[in-house]
Design an enzyme around this catalytic site. Structure first.
Site, PDB file in Angstrom:
ATOM      1  N   GLU A 154     -24.681  74.006  10.636  1.00 17.32           N
ATOM      2  CA  GLU A 154     -25.166  73.506  11.729  1.00 17.32           C
ATOM      3  C   GLU A 154     -25.897  72.461  11.985  1.00 17.32           C
ATOM      4  OE1 GLU A 154     -29.237  73.819  12.285  1.00 17.32           O
ATOM      5  OE2 GLU A 154     -29.854  74.363  10.958  1.00 17.32           O
ATOM      6  N   CYS A 203     -33.948  70.301  14.147  1.00 13.98           N
ATOM      7  CA  CYS A 203     -32.971  70.336  15.045  1.00 13.98           C
ATOM      8  C   CYS A 203     -33.502  71.253  16.028  1.00 13.98           C
ATOM      9  CB  CYS A 203     -31.308  70.704  14.372  1.00 13.98           C
ATOM     10  SG  CYS A 203     -30.913  70.211  12.914  1.00 13.98           S
TER      11      CYS A 203
HETATM   12  C1  SIN Z   1     -33.300  72.827  10.987  1.00 13.55           C
HETATM   13  O1  SIN Z   1     -34.010  72.039  11.074  1.00 13.55           O
HETATM   14  O2  SIN Z   1     -32.179  72.606  11.375  1.00 13.55           O
HETATM   15  C2  SIN Z   1     -34.182  74.084  11.186  1.00 13.55           C
HETATM   16  C3  SIN Z   1     -34.983  74.778  11.505  1.00 13.55           C
HETATM   17  C4  SIN Z   1     -35.265  75.952  11.157  1.00 13.55           C
HETATM   18  O3  SIN Z   1     -35.464  76.498  10.531  1.00 13.55           O
HETATM   19  O4  SIN Z   1     -36.289  76.732  12.137  1.00 13.55           O
END
Ligand code: SIN
Length: 503
Positions: free
Chosen positions: A272, A306
């Site tokens: 991810e 992210c």
């Molecule tokens: C992330 O920023 O990688 C995860 C964000 C989320 O679970 O909403």
């Protein structure tokens, strides 16, 4: 976080918890809390003040191998347990997470900088994956296939892949590790984990709660390491043929490194990785809802996610109206230490993060962007890591913030005229994690949702994350899914049994 020998480990922890036992400072390997083999330690900093408030073990390759030994030894027993027993252990862990919600939230806020109310939300969010996968564990099943010839029986089984290495980021110190460990354990895998060097304490507390929940020895192991020693720990797992899977959340360059280096033992991978999310406001959108959606998605965790929008495209017909409504909301956000109850934007994780945000804003302004609100560091006597929530207009693709993740509270607004042009620009990135758009035109909704090249699309919705949904990206944002019924697949392989001589 900085590395230092144990002899000079500074001051005792300043953090007080209702249950001080949650503050762990050592690795957990084979059901024992142990120092790193060399006895080295690293400092943990509070990003609000940039001061040391705890220290943890600084592990090396030997510690990583010891963790893999323990996980490998525990695998036959754990994978052979009835799924219901594994589910019960996960449910006890879930209950303990909820019971310690306030302490866990305090730990998250102190080491990561997320405002307390958001940290409490993160505990619930992370715990929801544990509960979900406890339930999914009991629904694992294969197929009985109709054989093509007589005298045969054909079956498909789903089996756990083996030892899983979970490598997690600092921005969600609890949720990211929970949503990797929970499906792994539910599937029958055992785990070696390494949390981010900036935020090890929440992960250690979570593993302590798993121990209290009665996870058998070796099923869940954790080692912490400094930035300097992390490659040695990860390389030990990459080279170890007993580690059958790596699950990683973090940057695309590191994800590519893991993909290359795990090829030698052909491990299964879930990656991810980075995003560059577009957020599109069409001329037919409900503007108040779009502003609410952008506030929720962009300014969550100070913009350090992210999936947070990195590029905001607003149709020219509603541009000025939207910008005015947004700037009012953004300008009113309260910036302050995360552990202060009314703070809405806490400190960024460290000075490097603030420098990157400042560089992006300066570059944008030099290339013609105009600041509507914010656009500067927040000077506070108690700490250096704050950046003002910012709205910029006249953003263009030439600006660094258009192609690199800013990972901060900055909303750059791009003006657009036509649907096909904005979809093309939205897709004009190597990344493909999340996208958002607001529209009330049902035909457009289906057209645009299908045309966007991302793993996740928020349609008239900014808060997309859920344990019931498959979270993950396409293109250089990685592969694999976390959450939902698909989340277990990444931790299992398929075995086909063909029995003859039955006629
Ligand atoms: C992330 O920023 O990688 C995860 C964000 C989320 O679970 O909403």
């Amino acid at each position: 976080m900085s590395a230092s020998p144990s002899a000079s480990t500074p001051a005792p922890p300043a953090l007080t918890l209702a249950n001080p036992a949650l503050l762990r400072a050592r690795n957990f390997i084979g059901a024992q809390w142990r120092d790193a083999g060399r006895g080295a330690r690293i400092d943990v900093l509070d990003p609000a003040t940039d001061t040391v408030f705890a220290s943890v073990a600084d592990s090396d390759a030997d510690d990583a191998r010891a963790a893999a030994d323990a996980a490998h030894a525990a695998f036959p027993g754990w994978s052979a347990r009835p799924a219901r027993e594994r589910a019960q252990a996960l449910k006890r862990w879930h209950a303990l997470m909820l019971e310690h919600r306030d302490d866990l939230a305090r730990l998250i806020s102190t080491e990561q900088g997320k405002p307390l109310h958001e940290a409490r939300g993160e505990v619930l969010y992370g715990a929801s994956y544990v509960e979900w996968f406890a339930e999914e564990a009991t629904r694992i099943c294969g197929d009985i296939v109709e054989p093509a010839v007589t005298g045969r029986s054909m079956l498909v089984l789903r089996e756990p892949v083996g030892v899983v290495a979970a490598i997690t980021p600092w921005n969600f110190p609890l949720a990211m590790i929970a949503r990797k460990i929970a499906p792994a354990l539910a599937a029958g895998c055992t785990v070696v984990a390494k949390p981010a060097e900036d935020t090890p304490l929440t992960a250690l507390a979570l593993v302590y709660l798993a121990e209290l929940a009665g996870m058998p020895a070796g099923v869940l192991n954790i080692v912490t390491a400094s930035r300097a020693n992390t490659p040695a720990v990860v390389d030990a797992w990459l080279a170890d043929s007993r580690v059958r899977k790596i699950t990683f959340t973090g940057s695309t360059p590191v994800g590519k490194h893991l993909a290359r280096e795990s090829a030698g033992t052909l491990k299964k991978l879930s990656l991810e990785l980075g995003g560059n999310a577009p957020f599109i406001v069409f001329e037919d959108a409900d503007l108040d809802a779009a502003v609410d959606g952008l506030m929720a998605s962009k300014f969550r965790n100070g913009g350090q996610t992210c999936v947070c929008p990195n590029r905001v495209y607003v149709h020219e017909a509603v541009h000025d109206d939207f910008v005015e409504r947004l700037a009012r909301r953004v300008g009113a956000l309260r910036v302050g230490p995360a552990t202060e109850e009314n703070a809405q934007i806490g400190p960024m994780i460290n000075a490097r993060a603030v420098d990157k945000i400042a560089r992006h804003v300066e570059d944008a302004v030099a290339l013609g962007a105009r600041i509507v609100t914010g656009g500067e560091r927040v000077r506070r006597d108690d700490g250096p890591n704050y950046y003002a929530p910012t709205v910029l207009i006249d953003a263009t693709p030439a600006m660094a913030l258009s192609c690199e993740e800013t990972f901060g509270p900055v909303a750059p607004i791009f003006r657009f005229r036509h649907e096909d042009e904005v979809v093309r620009d939205a897709n004009d990135t190597p990344f493909g994690l999340a996208a958002y758009f607001y529209s009330n035109d049902v035909r457009r909704i289906w057209r645009v949702a299908r045309a966007l090249e991302t793993g996740i699309v928020g349609i008239n919705e900014g808060a997309i994350a859920s344990e019931a949904a498959p979270f993950g990206g396409v293109k250089e944002s990685g592969y694999g899914r976390e959450g939902s019924r698909h989340g277990l697949d990444d931790y299992m392989h398929t075995k086909y049994l063909c029995q003859g001589l039955l006629a």
